[in-house]
Design a protein around this motif. Sequence first.
Motif, PDB file in Angstrom:
ATOM      1  N   GLU A 121     -37.892  63.289  87.673  1.00 16.50           N
ATOM      2  CA  GLU A 121     -37.717  62.392  88.814  1.00 16.50           C
ATOM      3  C   GLU A 121     -38.651  61.190  88.710  1.00 16.50           C
ATOM      4  N   LEU A 122     -38.235  60.101  89.346  1.00 12.43           N
ATOM      5  CA  LEU A 122     -39.004  58.863  89.320  1.00 12.43           C
ATOM      6  C   LEU A 122     -38.596  57.984  90.493  1.00 12.43           C
ATOM      7  N   THR A 123     -39.399  56.944  90.724  1.00 10.34           N
ATOM      8  CA  THR A 123     -39.011  55.901  91.670  1.00 10.34           C
ATOM      9  C   THR A 123     -39.000  54.577  90.916  1.00 10.34           C
ATOM     10  N   VAL A 124     -38.153  53.669  91.378  1.00 12.80           N
ATOM     11  CA  VAL A 124     -38.035  52.354  90.751  1.00 12.80           C
ATOM     12  C   VAL A 124     -37.614  51.347  91.823  1.00 12.80           C
ATOM     13  N   MET A 125     -38.179  50.154  91.772  1.00 10.82           N
ATOM     14  CA  MET A 125     -37.788  49.114  92.718  1.00 10.82           C
ATOM     15  C   MET A 125     -36.295  48.844  92.583  1.00 10.82           C
ATOM     16  N   THR A 126     -35.608  48.743  93.701  1.00 11.66           N
ATOM     17  CA  THR A 126     -34.158  48.530  93.662  1.00 11.66           C
ATOM     18  C   THR A 126     -33.810  47.218  92.962  1.00 11.66           C
ATOM     19  N   GLU A 127     -34.715  46.253  92.998  1.00 15.08           N
ATOM     20  CA  GLU A 127     -34.433  44.954  92.372  1.00 15.08           C
ATOM     21  C   GLU A 127     -34.751  44.934  90.875  1.00 15.08           C
ATOM     22  N   ASN A 128     -35.302  46.008  90.336  1.00 15.93           N
ATOM     23  CA  ASN A 128     -35.611  46.078  88.902  1.00 15.93           C
ATOM     24  C   ASN A 128     -34.342  46.531  88.166  1.00 15.93           C
ATOM     25  N   GLU A 129     -33.401  45.605  88.047  1.00 18.80           N
ATOM     26  CA  GLU A 129     -32.071  45.934  87.530  1.00 18.80           C
ATOM     27  C   GLU A 129     -32.096  46.473  86.102  1.00 18.80           C
ATOM     28  N   ALA A 130     -32.985  45.944  85.260  1.00 17.77           N
ATOM     29  CA  ALA A 130     -33.044  46.417  83.873  1.00 17.77           C
ATOM     30  C   ALA A 130     -33.488  47.876  83.825  1.00 17.77           C
ATOM     31  N   ALA A 131     -34.492  48.217  84.611  1.00 19.14           N
ATOM     32  CA  ALA A 131     -34.975  49.604  84.613  1.00 19.14           C
ATOM     33  C   ALA A 131     -33.924  50.540  85.210  1.00 19.14           C
ATOM     34  N   VAL A 132     -33.302  50.128  86.300  1.00 13.05           N
ATOM     35  CA  VAL A 132     -32.262  50.965  86.913  1.00 13.05           C
ATOM     36  C   VAL A 132     -31.133  51.221  85.911  1.00 13.05           C
ATOM     37  N   ALA A 133     -30.730  50.186  85.189  1.00 13.21           N
ATOM     38  CA  ALA A 133     -29.665  50.343  84.189  1.00 13.21           C
ATOM     39  C   ALA A 133     -30.104  51.298  83.077  1.00 13.21           C
ATOM     40  N   LEU A 134     -31.343  51.186  82.628  1.00 10.25           N
ATOM     41  CA  LEU A 134     -31.867  52.100  81.600  1.00 10.25           C
ATOM     42  C   LEU A 134     -31.841  53.535  82.107  1.00 10.25           C
ATOM     43  N   TYR A 135     -32.340  53.761  83.300  1.00  9.25           N
ATOM     44  CA  TYR A 135     -32.381  55.127  83.827  1.00  9.25           C
ATOM     45  C   TYR A 135     -30.981  55.706  83.981  1.00  9.25           C
ATOM     46  N   ARG A 136     -30.059  54.896  84.459  1.00  7.28           N
ATOM     47  CA  ARG A 136     -28.665  55.374  84.577  1.00  7.28           C
ATOM     48  C   ARG A 136     -28.104  55.731  83.199  1.00  7.28           C
ATOM     49  N   LYS A 137     -28.353  54.860  82.222  1.00  9.05           N
ATOM     50  CA  LYS A 137     -27.876  55.101  80.851  1.00  9.05           C
ATOM     51  C   LYS A 137     -28.419  56.423  80.314  1.00  9.05           C
ATOM     52  N   MET A 138     -29.632  56.774  80.713  1.00  7.93           N
ATOM     53  CA  MET A 138     -30.287  57.980  80.214  1.00  7.93           C
ATOM     54  C   MET A 138     -30.027  59.199  81.105  1.00  7.93           C
ATOM     55  N   GLY A 139     -29.094  59.066  82.049  1.00 13.81           N
ATOM     56  CA  GLY A 139     -28.662  60.229  82.822  1.00 13.81           C
ATOM     57  C   GLY A 139     -29.287  60.408  84.193  1.00 13.81           C
ATOM     58  N   PHE A 140     -30.125  59.486  84.621  1.00 17.44           N
ATOM     59  CA  PHE A 140     -30.701  59.570  85.963  1.00 17.44           C
ATOM     60  C   PHE A 140     -29.693  59.069  86.985  1.00 17.44           C
ATOM     61  N   GLN A 141     -29.743  59.644  88.165  1.00 13.35           N
ATOM     62  CA  GLN A 141     -28.876  59.228  89.263  1.00 13.35           C
ATOM     63  C   GLN A 141     -29.715  58.907  90.490  1.00 13.35           C
ATOM     64  N   VAL A 142     -29.243  57.958  91.278  1.00 13.41           N
ATOM     65  CA  VAL A 142     -29.926  57.621  92.524  1.00 13.41           C
ATOM     66  C   VAL A 142     -29.691  58.749  93.515  1.00 13.41           C
ATOM     67  N   GLU A 143     -30.775  59.262  94.064  1.00 13.96           N
ATOM     68  CA  GLU A 143     -30.680  60.303  95.090  1.00 13.96           C
ATOM     69  C   GLU A 143     -30.944  59.750  96.480  1.00 13.96           C
ATOM     70  N   GLY A 144     -31.578  58.600  96.549  1.00 12.79           N
ATOM     71  CA  GLY A 144     -31.861  58.025  97.855  1.00 12.79           C
ATOM     72  C   GLY A 144     -32.571  56.699  97.720  1.00 12.79           C
ATOM     73  N   VAL A 145     -32.773  56.053  98.853  1.00 13.97           N
ATOM     74  CA  VAL A 145     -33.481  54.783  98.910  1.00 13.97           C
ATOM     75  C   VAL A 145     -34.709  54.967  99.792  1.00 13.97           C
ATOM     76  N   LYS A 146     -35.851  54.590  99.265  1.00 14.25           N
ATOM     77  CA  LYS A 146     -37.094  54.585 100.032  1.00 14.25           C
ATOM     78  C   LYS A 146     -37.213  53.175 100.620  1.00 14.25           C
ATOM     79  N   ARG A 147     -36.797  53.024 101.854  1.00 21.54           N
ATOM     80  CA  ARG A 147     -36.767  51.708 102.491  1.00 21.54           C
ATOM     81  C   ARG A 147     -38.189  51.229 102.785  1.00 21.54           C
ATOM     82  N   ASP A 148     -38.426  49.933 102.520  1.00 22.64           N
ATOM     83  CA  ASP A 148     -39.731  49.308 102.773  1.00 22.64           C
ATOM     84  C   ASP A 148     -40.864  50.120 102.144  1.00 22.64           C
TER      85      ASP A 148
END
Length: 167
Positions: A121-148
């Motif tokens: 598990e990990l957290t990543v800024m929603t606006e860090n599109e490159a990291a989000v794309a990498l994590y998705r490519k490697m099998g990670f899925q979004v489980e939720g949003v930590k607002r603010d």
Amino acid sequence: MSRNTREAVPADANGLLEAMRSAEDSGMMLFGPGERRLTPEQVERMIVNFRENPASALFVAEDTGGIAGYLIARGDETGRTRHRAYVVIGVHQRARGKGTGTVLLRQLDGWARERGLRRLELTVMTENEAAVALYRKMGFQVEGVKRDSLVIDGRYVDEYYMAKILE
């Protein structure tokens, strides 16, 4: 391109510190640029602590310039949580977009499977599109949003909570 990944050793302290500072300069890490004040001696001790903890690991990726990135997997021995590890990854500016994150996450997968882990598990800024794309490519899925979740330059920033289940 970073192809050599391995567990960090105390002699990596200076290179790891440089990679950490470069990653933090991206503005996409928990610590802002210049905020974390670590000495090489503190980083060396951190490496030793990770090497002595069987539930956690600290990996580095190397390129011709030295340490190109790092990945921290922090687990624990508590009965109800020993099946999971929390992941932090940082890539030196010179190595971004060159596969460094991918090779580090592959190293993590092997380590986690060897130890019988089920969840990463990990957290990543929603606006860090490159990291989000990498994590998705490697099998990670979004489980939720930590607002603010973070305050950056006076504004609130959301983070995704992402996880990967190892089958």
